[in-house]
Design a protein around this motif. Structure first.
Motif, short mmCIF file in Angstrom:
data_model
loop_
_atom_site.label_atom_id
_atom_site.label_comp_id
_atom_site.label_asym_id
_atom_site.label_seq_id
_atom_site.Cartn_x
_atom_site.Cartn_y
_atom_site.Cartn_z
N GLU A 114 9.25 29.59 -28.01
CA GLU A 114 10.26 30.58 -27.61
C GLU A 114 9.61 31.76 -26.90
O GLU A 114 10.13 32.27 -25.92
N GLU A 115 8.47 32.19 -27.40
CA GLU A 115 7.77 33.35 -26.83
C GLU A 115 7.08 33.02 -25.51
O GLU A 115 7.02 33.86 -24.62
N LEU A 116 6.55 31.81 -25.39
CA LEU A 116 5.73 31.47 -24.22
C LEU A 116 6.45 30.62 -23.19
O LEU A 116 5.94 30.44 -22.09
N GLY A 117 7.59 30.06 -23.54
CA GLY A 117 8.28 29.17 -22.61
C GLY A 117 7.87 27.73 -22.78
O GLY A 117 8.69 26.85 -22.89
N SER A 118 6.58 27.50 -22.84
CA SER A 118 6.08 26.15 -23.14
C SER A 118 4.74 26.29 -23.85
O SER A 118 4.01 27.26 -23.63
N PHE A 119 4.46 25.36 -24.71
CA PHE A 119 3.21 25.38 -25.46
C PHE A 119 2.96 23.98 -25.97
O PHE A 119 3.85 23.34 -26.52
N HIS A 120 1.75 23.49 -25.79
CA HIS A 120 1.35 22.18 -26.30
C HIS A 120 0.06 22.36 -27.08
O HIS A 120 -0.95 22.76 -26.50
#
Length: 144
Positions: A114-120
């Motif tokens: 939610e904070e970064l937009g995308s994260f893997h």
């Protein structure tokens, strides 16, 4: 400025790290980082959250036999599990952890996304840019 990386670790090992029973993180591949690099620790699924921070004091690469001989008291796992992990590998990498801290506010995967937009979460490790939103979010979780 200090280099920072993110690494994924299983819950059992994180608990041992935080309890002080494990001060060496093991990898089957060599990791090339400088001493003093900040290590952000992400707890793998089903937990899926940022849990801790440490400073890498040293990285040793050698045969699994030699790493066990030198660091068996620091790896936090029995010899049988160690041997199974390195069964088909002739390289062992021992990452020495120092200044281990549990983050004040754990960040779950949903919140990070939610904070970064995308994260893997990384399979091996991920370098973090010093001016990234990702690192800012992690530092806040550590200190806020």
């Amino acid at each position: 400025m200090t280099d920072n990386i993110l690494i994924s670790i299983h819950n059992t090992h994180i608990n041992n790290i935080l309890a002080g029973n494990k001060t060496i993180e093991l990898r089957r591949r060599t990791i090339h980082v400088k001493n003093g690099t900040g290590l952000w620790i992400y707890n793998t699924m089903p937990f899926g959250r940022l849990e801790a921070y440490a400073v890498i004091s040293n990285v040793h690469t050698d045969t699994p036999c030699n790493i066990w001989s030198k660091h068996k008291k620091q790896v936090g796992i029995p010899k049988k599990i160690y041997d199974e992990y390195f069964a088909d590998s002739n390289i062992a990498c021992a990452i020495e952890l120092d200044k281990i801290i549990k983050v004040k506010k754990t960040l779950d995967l949903r919140t990070i996304r939610e904070e970064l937009g995308s994260f893997h979460p990384p399979q091996f490790f991920k370098r973090l840019d010093n001016d990234s939103k990702e690192l800012d979010l992690f530092v806040c979780a550590l200190n806020c």
